[in-house]
Design an enzyme around this catalytic site. Structure first.
Site, PDB file in Angstrom:
ATOM      1  N   GLY A 112       0.833  -1.203   0.000  1.00  0.00           N
ATOM      2  CA  GLY A 112       0.000   0.000   0.000  1.00  0.00           C
ATOM      3  C   GLY A 112       0.867   1.253   0.000  1.00  0.00           C
ATOM      4  N   ARG A 138       0.648  -4.547  -5.382  1.00  0.00           N
ATOM      5  CA  ARG A 138       0.892  -5.890  -4.844  1.00  0.00           C
ATOM      6  C   ARG A 138       1.449  -6.703  -6.016  1.00  0.00           C
ATOM      7  NH1 ARG A 138      -0.538  -4.235   0.347  1.00  0.00           N
ATOM      8  NH2 ARG A 138      -2.375  -2.958   0.135  1.00  0.00           N
ATOM      9  N   ASP A 186       5.518  -4.959   5.929  1.00  0.00           N
ATOM     10  CA  ASP A 186       6.131  -6.251   6.294  1.00  0.00           C
ATOM     11  C   ASP A 186       6.092  -7.262   5.152  1.00  0.00           C
ATOM     12  OD1 ASP A 186       3.331  -6.160   6.789  1.00  0.00           O
ATOM     13  OD2 ASP A 186       3.467  -8.059   7.838  1.00  0.00           O
ATOM     14  N   THR A 210       4.488   2.503   5.439  1.00  0.00           N
ATOM     15  CA  THR A 210       3.113   1.973   5.488  1.00  0.00           C
ATOM     16  C   THR A 210       2.303   2.832   6.452  1.00  0.00           C
ATOM     17  OG1 THR A 210       1.711   0.153   6.263  1.00  0.00           O
ATOM     18  CG2 THR A 210       3.950   0.196   7.142  1.00  0.00           C
ATOM     19  N   ASP A 248       0.024   1.827   8.254  1.00  0.00           N
ATOM     20  CA  ASP A 248      -0.485   0.999   9.354  1.00  0.00           C
ATOM     21  C   ASP A 248       0.357   1.032  10.628  1.00  0.00           C
ATOM     22  OD1 ASP A 248      -2.390   0.265   7.494  1.00  0.00           O
ATOM     23  OD2 ASP A 248      -1.297  -1.543   6.891  1.00  0.00           O
ATOM     24  N   ASP A 276       2.539  -0.983  11.494  1.00  0.00           N
ATOM     25  CA  ASP A 276       2.560  -2.347  12.047  1.00  0.00           C
ATOM     26  C   ASP A 276       3.891  -3.067  11.796  1.00  0.00           C
ATOM     27  OD1 ASP A 276       2.233  -2.495   9.324  1.00  0.00           O
ATOM     28  OD2 ASP A 276       0.715  -4.058   9.355  1.00  0.00           O
ATOM     29  N   ARG A 309      -5.229  -2.557   8.473  1.00  0.00           N
ATOM     30  CA  ARG A 309      -5.078  -3.998   8.193  1.00  0.00           C
ATOM     31  C   ARG A 309      -5.433  -4.820   9.423  1.00  0.00           C
ATOM     32  NH1 ARG A 309      -0.766  -6.324   3.936  1.00  0.00           N
ATOM     33  NH2 ARG A 309      -2.446  -6.564   2.441  1.00  0.00           N
TER      34      ARG A 309
HETATM   35  P1  ATP Z   1       0.994  -2.629   3.481  1.00  0.00           P
HETATM   36  O1  ATP Z   1       0.682  -3.561   4.609  1.00  0.00           O
HETATM   37  O2  ATP Z   1       1.218  -1.249   3.931  1.00  0.00           O
HETATM   38  O3  ATP Z   1       0.015  -2.687   2.370  1.00  0.00           O
HETATM   39  P2  ATP Z   1       2.967  -4.565   2.695  1.00  0.00           P
HETATM   40  O4  ATP Z   1       4.327  -4.449   2.131  1.00  0.00           O
HETATM   41  O5  ATP Z   1       2.847  -5.357   3.977  1.00  0.00           O
HETATM   42  O6  ATP Z   1       2.412  -3.099   2.853  1.00  0.00           O
HETATM   43  P3  ATP Z   1       1.752  -6.722   1.211  1.00  0.00           P
HETATM   44  O7  ATP Z   1       0.617  -6.716   0.246  1.00  0.00           O
HETATM   45  O8  ATP Z   1       1.658  -7.613   2.397  1.00  0.00           O
HETATM   46  O9  ATP Z   1       1.988  -5.198   1.623  1.00  0.00           O
HETATM   47  O10 ATP Z   1       3.099  -7.138   0.435  1.00  0.00           O
HETATM   48  C1  ATP Z   1       3.542  -6.387  -0.702  1.00  0.00           C
HETATM   49  C2  ATP Z   1       4.193  -7.291  -1.689  1.00  0.00           C
HETATM   50  O11 ATP Z   1       5.350  -7.911  -1.108  1.00  0.00           O
HETATM   51  C3  ATP Z   1       3.353  -8.471  -2.177  1.00  0.00           C
HETATM   52  O12 ATP Z   1       2.413  -8.098  -3.168  1.00  0.00           O
HETATM   53  C4  ATP Z   1       4.446  -9.360  -2.747  1.00  0.00           C
HETATM   54  O13 ATP Z   1       4.886  -8.878  -3.985  1.00  0.00           O
HETATM   55  C5  ATP Z   1       5.569  -9.181  -1.726  1.00  0.00           C
HETATM   56  N1  ATP Z   1       5.527 -10.241  -0.723  1.00  0.00           N
HETATM   57  C6  ATP Z   1       4.729 -10.334   0.360  1.00  0.00           C
HETATM   58  N2  ATP Z   1       4.975 -11.468   1.055  1.00  0.00           N
HETATM   59  C7  ATP Z   1       5.957 -12.124   0.386  1.00  0.00           C
HETATM   60  C8  ATP Z   1       6.647 -13.357   0.584  1.00  0.00           C
HETATM   61  N3  ATP Z   1       6.397 -14.146   1.614  1.00  0.00           N
HETATM   62  N4  ATP Z   1       7.588 -13.703  -0.338  1.00  0.00           N
HETATM   63  C9  ATP Z   1       7.869 -12.904  -1.384  1.00  0.00           C
HETATM   64  N5  ATP Z   1       7.251 -11.723  -1.616  1.00  0.00           N
HETATM   65  C10 ATP Z   1       6.316 -11.330  -0.756  1.00  0.00           C
END
Ligand code: ATP
Length: 347
Positions: A18, A79, A110, A133, A135, A137, A179
């Site tokens: 995000g 994503r 994360d 982020t 959040d 978090d 989230r």
């Molecule tokens: P926010 O929570 O603010 O939206 P975030 O980084 O936690 O941010 P996610 O949608 O959880 O958002 O993850 C972003 C991207 O990171 C995913 O779309 C994917 O491309 C990559 N990603 C997440 N988890 C994994 C994983 N276990 N292995 C490889 N890539 C990952």
């Protein structure tokens, strides 16, 4: 493991997950710091998609001038489910090798850091995370880039809702982002003097959800009725997203059904992600962006740049994604105390 600084010539940046206000400020700081250390910078577009599909742009000083005040991210964010597959990691690695990138900085949450850790197993370059982020978090940092702007935006919106709620003596249920964490709900709820905050931290989820929601509903209905009997005024319930099945609309409907209480549901939604970053996020992003480049120069890898008690520190990526640092107990307690004092005052 430390790398010889002479070998670092080119760094890459991407923004993932995000989007959060302040991501542009971080990109700007990275590019300026990289220029200082004579490093070439390339930006990959749309999160890990840019790495997998090999879509990038060189980034120089002119590309980042006058972006510090802009919300969103000039590199776009997205994503990228493909990154969670072996093939995706191989494609990303191949792009980084082809582009001769020595170090990758990812600004995200994360999930994005989990992506960096997966990549690190295949690719020998340095990987650095910057917590971006709304959040908040992420473990190991007091604040993430975007959180302060998001809570200020939500507070401003709820203050406006309060005006109209007060005029019509209305009850609002306002659903906030976050989230699976209550940082936004608790901070905004307290700052807006919400009559109720319903969030993960004060809603025990290790019980049967059906019973627990039913119990909570009864208590909530009783408290609303008591408050309204004492004083005819507005009543604001802040609800964390992903907590109540069906969200604010379902909760409003259920209060109507069990106790004939009229509530207006309001999902604040993506307004919380947008807008010009507040000073705190611009400054945090600038400090973290510069620190990320310095960490690369000093040979660091597999770390997140964090801020603890106003000091920039390095935290292992594996620690950052542990989800153990919830809303502080003192904040939860503060809300409980305020509610108890208010109830005493009204009885
Ligand atoms: P926010 O929570 O603010 O939206 P975030 O980084 O936690 O941010 P996610 O949608 O959880 O958002 O993850 C972003 C991207 O990171 C995913 O779309 C994917 O491309 C990559 N990603 C997440 N988890 C994994 C994983 N276990 N292995 C490889 N890539 C990952």
């Amino acid at each position: 493991m430390q790398k010889n600084i002479q070998t670092v010539k080119k760094i890459a940046i991407l923004t993932s997950g995000g989007d959060a206000p302040g991501m542009n400020a971080a990109i700007r700081a990275i590019v300026i710091a990289a220029q200082h250390y004579h490093l070439e910078v390339v930006g990959f577009y749309a999160g890990y998609n840019g790495l997998i599909d090999d879509v990038s742009t060189p980034l120089g000083l002119t590309d980042v001038s006058h972006i510090i005040h802009r919300g969103g991210t000039i590199l776009k964010s997205a994503r990228c489910p493909a990154m969670e597959t072996t093939l995706g990691i191989e494609q990303a690695t191949s792009t980084l090798l082809k582009a001769q990138v020595d170090a990758l900085i990812v600004i995200g949450g994360d999930g994005s850091f989990a992506g960096l850790m997966a990549l690190q197993k295949q690719w020998s370059g340095q990987v650095i995370g910057i917590p971006g982020t709304i959040d908040n978090d992420i473990d190991g940092t007091d604040f993430t880039i975007g959180f302060s702007t998001a809570i200020n935006t939500a507070i401003e919106a709820i203050d406006k809702i309060r005006d109209t709620a007060e005029a019509f003596e209305r009850i609002f249920i306002i659903e906030l982002m976050g989230r699976h964490s209550g940082h936004i709900a608790f901070n905004v709820g307290i700052a807006c003097a919400a009559e109720q905050i319903i969030s993960f931290e004060n809603f025990v989820s290790n019980r049967n959800t059906n019973h627990h929601e039913a119990d909570k509903l009864k208590t909530l209905a009783k408290e609303i009725k008591q408050a309204q009997a004492n004083r005819h005024a507005s009543y604001i319930i802040v609800l964390a997203e992903n907590l109540w099945r069906g969200g604010a609309s379902a909760l409003a409907q259920q209060l109507q059904t069990i106790a004939e209480i009229d509530c207006t549901p309001c999902i604040l939604g993506h307004i919380q992600r947008g807008g010009s970053p507040v000073a705190k996020d611009r400054i945090l992003a600038t400090k973290m962006g510069v620190a990320a480049v310095q960490a690369i120069i000093s040979g660091q890898s597999n770390i997140m740049i964090a801020e603890q008690s106003n000091n920039i520190v390095h935290v292992a990526l594996s620690t950052a994604i542990m989800h153990q640092q919830g809303v502080s107990e003192s904040l939860v307690q503060a809300q409980d105390n305020i509610l108890a004092l208010t109830a005493q005052h009204l009885s």
